[in-house]
Design a protein around this motif. Structure first.
Motif, PDB file in Angstrom:
ATOM      1  N   UNK A   4       7.994  -6.476   8.866  1.00 28.46           N
ATOM      2  CA  UNK A   4       7.046  -7.049   9.814  1.00 28.46           C
ATOM      3  C   UNK A   4       5.598  -6.938   9.343  1.00 28.46           C
ATOM      4  N   UNK A   5       5.165  -5.866   8.642  1.00 32.45           N
ATOM      5  CA  UNK A   5       3.778  -5.867   8.158  1.00 32.45           C
ATOM      6  C   UNK A   5       3.498  -6.991   7.165  1.00 32.45           C
ATOM      7  N   UNK A   6       4.475  -7.307   6.331  1.00 35.81           N
ATOM      8  CA  UNK A   6       4.283  -8.369   5.348  1.00 35.81           C
ATOM      9  C   UNK A   6       4.344  -9.744   6.000  1.00 35.81           C
ATOM     10  N   UNK A   7       5.139  -9.885   7.057  1.00 33.69           N
ATOM     11  CA  UNK A   7       5.134 -11.143   7.809  1.00 33.69           C
ATOM     12  C   UNK A   7       3.772 -11.358   8.475  1.00 33.69           C
ATOM     13  N   UNK A   8       3.229 -10.278   9.070  1.00 32.25           N
ATOM     14  CA  UNK A   8       1.892 -10.364   9.659  1.00 32.25           C
ATOM     15  C   UNK A   8       0.848 -10.637   8.583  1.00 32.25           C
ATOM     16  N   UNK A   9       1.028 -10.034   7.400  1.00 29.00           N
ATOM     17  CA  UNK A   9       0.103 -10.275   6.303  1.00 29.00           C
ATOM     18  C   UNK A   9       0.090 -11.727   5.861  1.00 29.00           C
ATOM     19  N   UNK A  10       1.256 -12.379   5.924  1.00 27.53           N
ATOM     20  CA  UNK A  10       1.312 -13.794   5.582  1.00 27.53           C
ATOM     21  C   UNK A  10       0.471 -14.641   6.534  1.00 27.53           C
ATOM     22  N   UNK A  11       0.572 -14.346   7.836  1.00 25.34           N
ATOM     23  CA  UNK A  11      -0.237 -15.077   8.819  1.00 25.34           C
ATOM     24  C   UNK A  11      -1.723 -14.776   8.652  1.00 25.34           C
ATOM     25  N   UNK A  12      -2.037 -13.516   8.477  1.00 26.58           N
ATOM     26  CA  UNK A  12      -3.434 -13.100   8.360  1.00 26.58           C
ATOM     27  C   UNK A  12      -4.089 -13.728   7.130  1.00 26.58           C
ATOM     28  N   UNK A  13      -3.343 -13.810   6.022  1.00 28.02           N
ATOM     29  CA  UNK A  13      -3.910 -14.398   4.805  1.00 28.02           C
ATOM     30  C   UNK A  13      -4.262 -15.868   5.021  1.00 28.02           C
ATOM     31  N   UNK A  14      -3.442 -16.589   5.779  1.00 31.85           N
ATOM     32  CA  UNK A  14      -3.743 -17.993   6.082  1.00 31.85           C
ATOM     33  C   UNK A  14      -5.016 -18.111   6.910  1.00 31.85           C
TER      34      UNK A  14
ATOM     35  N   UNK B  75      -9.034  -6.961  11.059  1.00 26.49           N
ATOM     36  CA  UNK B  75      -8.562  -5.723  11.684  1.00 26.49           C
ATOM     37  C   UNK B  75      -7.075  -5.501  11.405  1.00 26.49           C
ATOM     38  N   UNK B  76      -6.277  -6.572  11.449  1.00 26.23           N
ATOM     39  CA  UNK B  76      -4.847  -6.451  11.144  1.00 26.23           C
ATOM     40  C   UNK B  76      -4.647  -6.117   9.674  1.00 26.23           C
ATOM     41  N   UNK B  77      -5.522  -6.646   8.817  1.00 19.78           N
ATOM     42  CA  UNK B  77      -5.459  -6.311   7.398  1.00 19.78           C
ATOM     43  C   UNK B  77      -5.712  -4.820   7.180  1.00 19.78           C
ATOM     44  N   UNK B  78      -6.687  -4.266   7.899  1.00 19.77           N
ATOM     45  CA  UNK B  78      -6.931  -2.822   7.826  1.00 19.77           C
ATOM     46  C   UNK B  78      -5.743  -2.038   8.388  1.00 19.77           C
TER      47      UNK B  78
END
Length: 283
Positions: free
Chosen positions: A140-150, A44-47
């Motif tokens: 901040x979106x790319x920081x969240x993307x780093x967590x989500x990818x893990x 959902x965060x990725x979307x």
């Protein structure tokens, strides 16, 4: 006239959809969330990242940028890429650490909010600056993307709950991302990217690299690899920029010193060439 008003609403609809995705991720993390729920929250965060990337581009294409859209986008980012990922990573790996895990998760959300506040202040002071080619601090979106990818990679490859051996590295990664958001490290925006031979070559190399990673290891590692490369490139570019500034400052200081020496020598020559009547008499 009505069509023009609808065009102003269009980018805000993308932003509101991003908020919905972040809110949905929070509801999935609430209560006794299973690994499947956490995986769905990460998706959902990725979307939300997708819709967040679309709203600005739609606003620029339709020429409907506004201060209202900027503020709404920042509020959306706090929810979708600050609170939602912080709660997600806490439920996923940091909850067993107790208060320390809670504090680390909160630090990520707080640094994200601070980063957005700084961005809004800079944008308000320089409304026609266009933001330049670099972000100040990790977005901040790319920081969240780093967590989500893990989280996505862990669920797809290993599944199940996080082992205690992974909790320490995850906590360190969360803190590193939080500090990068409030740092002065410069990251490329890619907002002014235009189709050219150079950009097409770079995109082709990125596609080939992603294909190699997907076929040689696992497709889930592609997001992790791209996020890591972006983080490292920002650090490398900032290091070279600092080194260049230091060298330029050193050259300017050397030039100023040389100019001062030349002026001193000229003054001494003028004093030696002066006639006895012109020289000062101290007796």
């Amino acid at each position: 006239m009505k069509l023009r008003k609808l065009m102003f609403v269009l980018p805000n609809l993308f932003t509101v959809t991003s908020i919905f995705c972040g809110f949905y991720a929070i509801t999935l993390c609430a209560g006794e969330a299973t690994p499947v729920h956490l995986y769905q929250a990460a998706l959902a965060i990725l979307f939300a990242m997708f819709f967040d990337g679309c709203d600005g581009r739609v606003a620029r294409l339709t020429k409907t940028q506004s201060d209202f859209g900027v503020q709404l986008d920042s509020l959306a980012d706090v929810v979708s890429f600050g609170a939602a990922p912080a709660l997600l990573v806490y439920k996923w790996a940091l909850a067993p650490l107790g208060f320390l895990g809670l504090f680390i998760s909160f630090t990520f959300a707080a640094c994200g909010a601070l980063r957005l506040a700084r961005f809004n202040v800079i944008a308000a002071r320089n409304p026609h600056g266009g933001g330049g080619s670099f972000f100040v601090g990790l977005p901040i979106p790319l920081a969240a993307g780093g967590l989500v990818s893990l989280i996505i990679a862990h669920h797809v490859v290993r599944g199940g709950e996080v082992s205690p051996s992974v909790q320490g590295p995850v906590a360190a990664a969360v803190m590193a991302l939080a500090l990068l958001m409030v740092s002065t490290v410069r990251y490329r925006t890619f907002k002014d990217l235009r189709l050219s031979k150079k950009s097409a070559l770079v995109l082709m190399l990125v596609g080939v690299a992603g294909s190699v990673i997907a076929t040689r290891s696992h497709p889930a590692y592609v997001l992790v690899a791209f996020s890591s490369v972006y983080l490292v490139l920002g650090l490398i570019e900032s290091a070279f920029l600092v080194r260049r500034r230091f060298a330029a400052r050193k050259v300017r200081a050397g030039a100023a010193g040389a100019a001062a020496v030349v002026l001193e020598e000229e003054d001494d020559e003028d004093e030696e060439d002066a006639s006895p009547e012109d020289r000062p008499n101290f007796l």
